[in-house]
Design an enzyme around this catalytic site. Sequence first.
Site, PDB file in Angstrom:
ATOM      1  N   THR A  14     -42.862  37.270 -43.159  1.00 31.34           N
ATOM      2  CA  THR A  14     -41.472  37.086 -43.423  1.00 31.34           C
ATOM      3  C   THR A  14     -40.918  35.009 -42.617  1.00 31.34           C
ATOM      4  OG1 THR A  14     -40.433  39.032 -43.401  1.00 31.34           O
ATOM      5  CG2 THR A  14     -39.268  37.644 -42.760  1.00 31.34           C
ATOM      6  N   THR A  90     -44.690  40.503 -39.710  1.00 28.07           N
ATOM      7  CA  THR A  90     -44.343  42.288 -39.008  1.00 28.07           C
ATOM      8  C   THR A  90     -44.962  42.932 -38.962  1.00 28.07           C
ATOM      9  OG1 THR A  90     -42.234  42.070 -39.243  1.00 28.07           O
ATOM     10  CG2 THR A  90     -42.722  40.231 -37.465  1.00 28.07           C
ATOM     11  N   ASP A  91     -45.750  43.251 -40.057  1.00 28.35           N
ATOM     12  CA  ASP A  91     -45.853  44.450 -41.098  1.00 28.35           C
ATOM     13  C   ASP A  91     -46.993  44.883 -40.201  1.00 28.35           C
ATOM     14  OD1 ASP A  91     -43.278  44.593 -41.847  1.00 28.35           O
ATOM     15  OD2 ASP A  91     -43.989  44.603 -43.920  1.00 28.35           O
TER      16      ASP A  91
HETATM   17  N1  ASP Z   1     -41.427  42.192 -42.373  1.00 30.15           N
HETATM   18  C1  ASP Z   1     -42.260  41.966 -42.930  1.00 30.15           C
HETATM   19  C2  ASP Z   1     -42.358  40.754 -42.045  1.00 30.15           C
HETATM   20  O1  ASP Z   1     -41.367  40.468 -41.069  1.00 30.15           O
HETATM   21  C3  ASP Z   1     -43.111  41.312 -43.537  1.00 30.15           C
HETATM   22  C4  ASP Z   1     -45.058  41.285 -43.747  1.00 30.15           C
HETATM   23  O2  ASP Z   1     -45.130  41.883 -42.270  1.00 30.15           O
HETATM   24  O3  ASP Z   1     -45.177  40.353 -44.463  1.00 30.15           O
HETATM   25  O4  ASP Z   1     -43.142  39.258 -41.928  1.00 30.15           O
END
Ligand code: ASP
Length: 331
Positions: A14, A90-91
């Site tokens: 993200t 973050t995933d």
């Molecule tokens: N929601 C995720 C992020 O915060 C998307 C990912 O992991 O690419 O980056």
Amino acid sequence: MALPEVAVLSLGGTISSTQTEGGSGVAPSLTGEALVEDVPEISEVAEVSAESFRQVPGSELTLEDLIELATEIEGRIDEGATGVVVTQGTDTIEETCFVLDLLVDRDAPVVVTGAMRNPTLPGAEGPANLLASVRVATGEAARGLGAVVVLNDEIHAARFVQKTHTSNPATFRSPLVGPVGYVFEDNVRIVTRPVGRRHIELPEETRDHPVALYTVGLGDDGRLLEQIGRLGYEGLVIEAFGVGHVPSVMAEPLESLANEMPVVLASRTGSGEVHRETYGFTGSESDLLERGLISAGMLDGPKARLFLSLLLRSEASREEVAEAFEHPFGT
Ligand code: ASP
């Protein structure tokens, strides 16, 4: 005075996601260089070299990517970097951080960061997280701490950190012990240090040893367990209820599996130690350990899965695997 050198390796996520042409949502597109250029304050803190190591969502990363990344990080440190910052989705940040903690055999700070709000949104916090991470990576304070996650001005140790919310920028928490430090103004404060550390040495050529992660639910009859061996898995982490319980019907199939491969007992609660001798019914923690399951101790399911995968890749014997779970950080 020369500024400390910091290497920024971006993997996507993200923090780097913008609207793509013709696309219906944001996707990783900004390079590592662009992320750093977007935060001019960084140039006052460190001499940064930035590179896009991958450009994918967190969900696309693999253990192979992380093994390669660990080697790259050690190389950057050996070439003179004071610390390394990894930006990514973050995933899977908690998983990347844990793997780097186990594989990177250096004292220099290794910081993993990202953002919950992408750069097209008001309040996007990627630039602040990146600046805070560079500060942590340049300082003495975080040396020897192992890999850490820095987001929202908090510093979390690899072994404890978890993503706990789908969208809140304060999503990263360490439910068992809290953060190990924080960043304020231009200072980095470490308030507590995890005890012990483990380094897993991988042979030059390793092959995948797939490990399944299975969460038990109410009324589960365990029919999926029959498939684990057939599907080619070489290990299983079972996320059981509470202190380590499963429905009684699953006890025997788990015992059979434990005769074929390492079966690790974790808790689906995600925090706290699996118990050993509190309950005595069929499917209780003491029953399952008696049947040959290995306790995950304080490790949650995803971390136990990675720990087992890396131990198997390191050619650890069954006894060595059990011993490693008994004392994951050597203490
Ligand atoms: N929601 C995720 C992020 O915060 C998307 C990912 O992991 O690419 O980056």
